[in-house]
Design a protein around this motif. Structure first.
Motif, PDB file in Angstrom:
ATOM      1  N   ALA A  58       0.826  -1.208   0.000  1.00 52.64           N
ATOM      2  CA  ALA A  58       0.000   0.000   0.000  1.00 52.64           C
ATOM      3  C   ALA A  58       0.862   1.260   0.000  1.00 52.64           C
ATOM      4  O   ALA A  58       0.532   2.247  -0.651  1.00 52.64           O
ATOM      5  N   ALA A  59       1.973   1.224   0.725  1.00 49.43           N
ATOM      6  CA  ALA A  59       2.871   2.379   0.765  1.00 49.43           C
ATOM      7  C   ALA A  59       3.553   2.600  -0.576  1.00 49.43           C
ATOM      8  O   ALA A  59       3.759   3.743  -0.999  1.00 49.43           O
ATOM      9  N   LEU A  60       3.904   1.514  -1.259  1.00 43.39           N
ATOM     10  CA  LEU A  60       4.609   1.616  -2.535  1.00 43.39           C
ATOM     11  C   LEU A  60       3.682   1.891  -3.711  1.00 43.39           C
ATOM     12  O   LEU A  60       4.137   2.342  -4.759  1.00 43.39           O
ATOM     13  N   LEU A  61       2.386   1.607  -3.531  1.00 39.36           N
ATOM     14  CA  LEU A  61       1.418   1.730  -4.621  1.00 39.36           C
ATOM     15  C   LEU A  61       0.283   2.663  -4.213  1.00 39.36           C
ATOM     16  O   LEU A  61      -0.875   2.246  -4.072  1.00 39.36           O
ATOM     17  N   PRO A  62       0.561   3.946  -4.036  1.00 41.99           N
ATOM     18  CA  PRO A  62      -0.484   4.865  -3.568  1.00 41.99           C
ATOM     19  C   PRO A  62      -1.645   5.031  -4.534  1.00 41.99           C
ATOM     20  O   PRO A  62      -2.736   5.425  -4.133  1.00 41.99           O
ATOM     21  N   GLY A  63      -1.445   4.690  -5.797  1.00 41.49           N
ATOM     22  CA  GLY A  63      -2.512   4.808  -6.784  1.00 41.49           C
ATOM     23  C   GLY A  63      -3.302   3.536  -7.000  1.00 41.49           C
ATOM     24  O   GLY A  63      -4.191   3.490  -7.849  1.00 41.49           O
ATOM     25  N   SER A  64      -2.983   2.491  -6.218  1.00 38.13           N
ATOM     26  CA  SER A  64      -3.665   1.200  -6.361  1.00 38.13           C
ATOM     27  C   SER A  64      -4.599   0.953  -5.175  1.00 38.13           C
ATOM     28  O   SER A  64      -4.485   1.590  -4.133  1.00 38.13           O
ATOM     29  N   ARG A  65      -5.523   0.010  -5.361  1.00 35.10           N
ATOM     30  CA  ARG A  65      -6.432  -0.400  -4.277  1.00 35.10           C
ATOM     31  C   ARG A  65      -5.896  -1.718  -3.724  1.00 35.10           C
ATOM     32  O   ARG A  65      -6.109  -2.778  -4.306  1.00 35.10           O
ATOM     33  N   VAL A  66      -5.179  -1.646  -2.626  1.00 38.04           N
ATOM     34  CA  VAL A  66      -4.449  -2.814  -2.121  1.00 38.04           C
ATOM     35  C   VAL A  66      -5.291  -3.586  -1.105  1.00 38.04           C
ATOM     36  O   VAL A  66      -5.851  -3.011  -0.167  1.00 38.04           O
ATOM     37  N   THR A  67      -5.363  -4.887  -1.307  1.00 39.31           N
ATOM     38  CA  THR A  67      -5.987  -5.806  -0.362  1.00 39.31           C
ATOM     39  C   THR A  67      -4.982  -6.917  -0.051  1.00 39.31           C
ATOM     40  O   THR A  67      -3.900  -6.968  -0.632  1.00 39.31           O
ATOM     41  N   ALA A  68      -5.351  -7.795   0.866  1.00 34.05           N
ATOM     42  CA  ALA A  68      -4.490  -8.927   1.213  1.00 34.05           C
ATOM     43  C   ALA A  68      -5.348 -10.181   1.321  1.00 34.05           C
ATOM     44  O   ALA A  68      -6.430 -10.142   1.912  1.00 34.05           O
ATOM     45  N   ALA A  69      -4.881 -11.285   0.743  1.00 30.71           N
ATOM     46  CA  ALA A  69      -5.645 -12.537   0.776  1.00 30.71           C
ATOM     47  C   ALA A  69      -4.794 -13.680   0.233  1.00 30.71           C
ATOM     48  O   ALA A  69      -3.694 -13.455  -0.278  1.00 30.71           O
ATOM     49  N   PHE A  70      -5.296 -14.902   0.327  1.00 33.82           N
ATOM     50  CA  PHE A  70      -4.696 -16.118  -0.239  1.00 33.82           C
ATOM     51  C   PHE A  70      -3.370 -16.489   0.424  1.00 33.82           C
ATOM     52  O   PHE A  70      -2.507 -17.111  -0.205  1.00 33.82           O
ATOM     53  N   HIS A  71      -3.189 -16.164   1.697  1.00 32.32           N
ATOM     54  CA  HIS A  71      -1.925 -16.443   2.377  1.00 32.32           C
ATOM     55  C   HIS A  71      -1.772 -17.903   2.806  1.00 32.32           C
ATOM     56  O   HIS A  71      -0.654 -18.404   2.888  1.00 32.32           O
ATOM     57  N   HIS A  72      -2.859 -18.567   3.134  1.00 32.89           N
ATOM     58  CA  HIS A  72      -2.786 -19.836   3.859  1.00 32.89           C
ATOM     59  C   HIS A  72      -3.085 -21.043   2.994  1.00 32.89           C
ATOM     60  O   HIS A  72      -3.530 -22.073   3.494  1.00 32.89           O
ATOM     61  N   LEU A  73      -2.833 -20.948   1.697  1.00 27.04           N
ATOM     62  CA  LEU A  73      -3.177 -22.028   0.785  1.00 27.04           C
ATOM     63  C   LEU A  73      -1.959 -22.893   0.488  1.00 27.04           C
ATOM     64  O   LEU A  73      -0.858 -22.388   0.281  1.00 27.04           O
ATOM     65  N   SER A  74      -2.179 -24.178   0.429  1.00 27.60           N
ATOM     66  CA  SER A  74      -1.112 -25.122   0.113  1.00 27.60           C
ATOM     67  C   SER A  74      -0.832 -25.125  -1.384  1.00 27.60           C
ATOM     68  O   SER A  74      -1.721 -25.427  -2.192  1.00 27.60           O
ATOM     69  N   ALA A  75       0.391 -24.800  -1.758  1.00 27.53           N
ATOM     70  CA  ALA A  75       0.767 -24.832  -3.174  1.00 27.53           C
ATOM     71  C   ALA A  75       0.664 -26.245  -3.730  1.00 27.53           C
ATOM     72  O   ALA A  75       0.350 -26.440  -4.906  1.00 27.53           O
ATOM     73  N   VAL A  76       0.904 -27.243  -2.888  1.00 26.26           N
ATOM     74  CA  VAL A  76       0.816 -28.639  -3.323  1.00 26.26           C
ATOM     75  C   VAL A  76      -0.619 -28.966  -3.735  1.00 26.26           C
ATOM     76  O   VAL A  76      -0.869 -29.556  -4.803  1.00 26.26           O
ATOM     77  N   LEU A  77      -1.588 -28.595  -2.902  1.00 23.40           N
ATOM     78  CA  LEU A  77      -2.984 -28.863  -3.240  1.00 23.40           C
ATOM     79  C   LEU A  77      -3.443 -28.035  -4.428  1.00 23.40           C
ATOM     80  O   LEU A  77      -4.164 -28.525  -5.301  1.00 23.40           O
ATOM     81  N   LEU A  78      -3.024 -26.785  -4.475  1.00 24.45           N
ATOM     82  CA  LEU A  78      -3.438 -25.920  -5.573  1.00 24.45           C
ATOM     83  C   LEU A  78      -3.024 -26.484  -6.924  1.00 24.45           C
ATOM     84  O   LEU A  78      -3.770 -26.396  -7.907  1.00 24.45           O
TER      85      LEU A  78
END
Length: 236
Positions: free
Chosen positions: A142-162
């Motif tokens: 968010a600090a680096l992208l003041p012109g963007s709409r920053v959210t956070a998600a998808f942190h806890h997903l297993s790459a193996v299952l994906l």
């Protein structure tokens, strides 16, 4: 005397938090789409019918990964990926997080950015959380992208299952954080496109650090039980 008679305006009914927008026509870009997490997310979203573009520092690497994944996924360099996408998922390694976003500030202006990067360190005791100067990877974005709409998600997903084509459903909740409810609704809806997943609003970006840090605990859980653990939020 009724509230109407007294001149006051009745409050509109509260919006159903599970009433989410249709995101099926949005193009999703995945920066770092040649890494395990990025490839996995790209594969799952495309398999659910989403238009997906994966980005990499080298366009040929992205094109090669896209060809391997199929499902209509396209590959290009990170800048092209950012320009052509409506929603941009940041799935780059933590070490390159700031550098990548700084270089794409113009291309990401006006975009909905979803940061799923987990700042972690590793030593002989295992994984542990790092604390960025800004508080979290999402707050750094968010600090680096003041012109963007920053959210956070998808942190806890297993790459193996994906990435496993034999896994039909991934039964887990996706914690979604952001400053604007309309933006977090879009990300929740995107998560819900993947069978078994549910996006759950989890607060503003100032709460992202503990969400990112929890991945260190999940890594320990997975090692102990030889599992691919995710999260479920109860009573919601």
């Amino acid at each position: 005397m009724t509230s109407t008679d007294s001149g006051s305006t009745p409050k509109p009914p509260a919006k159903d938090p599970w009433e989410l927008p249709d995101v099926s026509d949005l193009t999703v870009g995945v920066l770092g789409g040649t890494g395990d997490q990025g490839r996995g997310l790209a594969y799952r979203l495309a398999r659910a019918g989403q238009k997906v573009i994966i980005g990499s520092r080298a366009a040929d690497r992205a094109e090669s990964a896209a060809a391997e994944l199929g499902l209509g996924i396209e590959g290009t360099d990170n800048a092209g990926c950012a320009r052509r996408s409506d929603i941009v998922v940041v799935a780059v390694p933590w070490e390159g997080h700031a550098r990548t976003l700084e270089s794409l500030r113009d291309e990401l202006t006006g975009k909905l950015v979803v940061d799923c990067v987990n700042p972690l360190g590793f030593d002989k005791k295992g994984a542990y959380a790092l604390t960025p100067e800004e508080g979290s990877a999402a707050e750094q974005a968010a600090a680096l992208l003041p012109g963007s709409r920053v959210t956070a998600a998808f942190h806890h997903l297993s790459a193996v299952l994906l990435q496993n084509p034999e896994v039909e459903r991934i039964d887990t909740d996706v914690m979604v954080l952001g400053e604007v409810r309309a933006d977090t609704d879009i990300v929740q809806a995107l998560a819900a496109r993947i069978p078994g997943m549910r996006g759950v609003f989890a607060g503003r970006l100032r709460n992202a650090h503990q969400v990112e840090s929890l991945v260190a605990n999940l890594i320990s859980t997975n090692r102990r039980y030889k599992a691919h653990a995710g999260l479920r939020v109860t009573d919601v």
